[in-house]
Scaffold this active site. Structure first.
Site, short mmCIF file in Angstrom:
data_model
loop_
_atom_site.label_atom_id
_atom_site.label_comp_id
_atom_site.label_asym_id
_atom_site.label_seq_id
_atom_site.Cartn_x
_atom_site.Cartn_y
_atom_site.Cartn_z
N SER A 1 0.84 -1.20 0.00
CA SER A 1 0.00 0.00 0.00
C SER A 1 0.87 1.24 0.00
CB SER A 1 -0.90 -0.01 1.24
OG SER A 1 -1.41 1.28 1.53
N TYR B 1 -1.04 -0.49 10.23
CA TYR B 1 -1.21 -1.06 8.88
C TYR B 1 -0.06 -0.62 7.99
CZ TYR B 1 -3.26 -1.54 4.19
OH TYR B 1 -3.49 -1.83 2.86
#
Length: 250
Positions: free
Chosen positions: A150, A164
């Site tokens: 990501s 995350y």
């Protein structure tokens, strides 16, 4: 007649987290290019649903449900896939959001338990599946590993996703070192770094932040994976490809 570019005929691909979202798009693209696709998901029903959808489209797919954070389950799943095929040629580590969801929470309001679920999935899950799959690739002298990460690892955001993002940054570091260890075995290891995707209400944000004013789609991700998975990408390894519509360019 020569084989089409990016053709994957005769190859087996294992895609984790393929029971929904971007994973379905990845599995569909690889299947359309000729690969036989093992569809992994934490939930047996989701894996089966994806397999039924792909088979209805003429794609050779079969379910491979397992919890990738559990090494024993991963090893058993890989053994089943290897027994049903000539071995895994392409591994796509796509699973990235825990079953409980993202649970957006500012870091100082979070707990070690909050951090652990992201690390378990995005770090140990990736390491588990690679540890179980790559030895077979080494034996055959060929393999493609693609990790889905990501853009949150590159850009700080006040969204409450610090753990995350940290787990995705760790995944990037891991794939670079794995690439260094396996390149002489005919294996490439790369990552796709995703920006704003259309798996949530994201179009308004994407129109503001992306040069290409839309959110990314499963088809966009599938195309990026297809390149890394292809024979044509044999000289590309240890790399991270941003797939973000131009939202980040540095």
């Amino acid at each position: 007649m020569s084989q089409q570019m990016f053709g994957l005929q005769g190859q087996t691909a294992l895609v984790t987290g393929a029971g929904r979202g971007m994973g379905v798009g990845i599995a569909r693209t690889l299947g359309r290019l000729g690969a036989r696709v093992a569809v992994n998901d934490l939930f047996t029903e989701r894996a089966a649903d994806t397999v039924n959808t792909l088979r209805a489209e003429g794609i050779d797919a079969f379910p491979a449900a397992a919890d990738i954070t559990d090494y024993d389950q991963v090893a058993a799943m890989v053994a089943r896939v290897n027994a049903a095929t000539a071995g895994i040629d392409i591994l796509v580590s796509n699973a990235g959001v825990p079953a409980e969801g993202m649970g957006y929470k500012k870091f100082l309001a979070s707990t070690p338990a909050d951090w652990q679920r992201f690390v378990n999935l995005n770090m140990f899950g990736l390491m588990n599946i690679c540890h179980a799959t790559v030895p077979g690739m080494q034996e055959r002298g060929y393999g493609r590993v693609v990790a889905i990460t990501s853009e949150s690892w590159r850009a700080g955001l006040p969204m409450g996703i610090a753990a995350y993002a940290a787990s995705k940054a760790g995944a990037v570091g891991f794939i670079r070192h794995l690439a260094a260890e396996t390149g002489r075995s005919g294996i490439t290891v790369n990552a796709l770094s995703l920006g704003t995707m259309n798996n949530w209400d994201s179009d308004a944000l994407a129109k503001k932040t992306c040069f290409v004013p839309r959110a990314g789609s499963p088809e966009d991700v599938g195309a990026g994976v297809a390149y890394f998975a292809s024979p044509e990408a044999a000289w590309v390894t240890g790399q991270v490809l941003p797939l973000n519509g131009g939202a980040l360019t540095a």
